[in-house]
Design a protein around this motif. Structure first.
Motif, PDB file in Angstrom:
ATOM      1  N   ARG A   1      16.398   1.513   1.832  1.00 41.98           N
ATOM      2  CA  ARG A   1      16.654   1.701   3.256  1.00 41.98           C
ATOM      3  C   ARG A   1      15.334   1.676   4.001  1.00 41.98           C
ATOM      4  O   ARG A   1      14.407   2.436   3.678  1.00 41.98           O
ATOM      5  CB  ARG A   1      17.381   3.012   3.545  1.00 41.98           C
TER       6      ARG A   1
ATOM      7  N   SER B   1      13.367   2.096   7.688  1.00 40.11           N
ATOM      8  CA  SER B   1      13.489   2.817   8.950  1.00 40.11           C
ATOM      9  C   SER B   1      12.479   2.284   9.950  1.00 40.11           C
ATOM     10  O   SER B   1      11.411   1.802   9.576  1.00 40.11           O
ATOM     11  CB  SER B   1      13.249   4.315   8.737  1.00 40.11           C
TER      12      SER B   1
ATOM     13  N   TYR C   1      17.703   1.440  11.484  1.00 40.53           N
ATOM     14  CA  TYR C   1      17.702   1.413  10.029  1.00 40.53           C
ATOM     15  C   TYR C   1      18.189   0.061   9.517  1.00 40.53           C
ATOM     16  O   TYR C   1      18.939  -0.644  10.197  1.00 40.53           O
ATOM     17  CB  TYR C   1      18.635   2.494   9.465  1.00 40.53           C
TER      18      TYR C   1
ATOM     19  N   GLY D   1       9.776   3.200   4.582  1.00 33.91           N
ATOM     20  CA  GLY D   1      10.705   2.706   3.580  1.00 33.91           C
ATOM     21  C   GLY D   1      10.113   1.505   2.874  1.00 33.91           C
ATOM     22  O   GLY D   1       8.921   1.244   2.960  1.00 33.91           O
TER      23      GLY D   1
END
Length: 120
Positions: free
Chosen positions: A19, A21, A79, A8
């Protein structure tokens, strides 16, 4: 061997979203406190979000209401959803495991980092 692999990040305009990860191997994320940290040139590493083993989240005041940390236990992945991005959010973001809250020096395992760049 515990490994954290991040994905990400990228470049977005102010007000955008990203987002991040953090896929964990060698450990079960539900057994650890997990955190997100960022490093901005000229500043100390800052804890922005953490999830305790009880699932409770903790955020830095500067990101409350804009950052959301979550876990997918089935995927063993952490996340960080980042909304309403600001230029001040620009920096290198790291995930970490095995520490305490937003204190970076307490964490044992770290991801490789991913760059977030926000333009005005």
């Amino acid at each position: 061997q515990v490994q954290l692999v991040q994905s990400g990040g990228g470049s977005v305009q102010s007000g955008g979203s990203l987002r991040l990860s953090c896929a964990v191997s060698g450990a079960t994320i539900g057994n650890y406190c997990m955190g997100w940290f960022r490093l901005v040139p000229g500043k100390e590493r800052e804890g922005v979000a953490a999830i305790g083993r009880d699932g409770r989240t903790n955020y830095a005041d500067s990101v409350k209401g804009r950052f959301t940390a979550s876990l997918d236990n089935a995927k063993n992945t952490l996340y960080l959803q980042i909304d309403s991005l600001k230029p001040d959010d620009t920096g290198m973001y790291y995930c970490a495991a095995g520490g305490w809250g937003l204190e970076p020096n307490t964490y044992a395992y770290w991801g490789q980092g991913t760059q977030v760049t926000v333009s005005s």
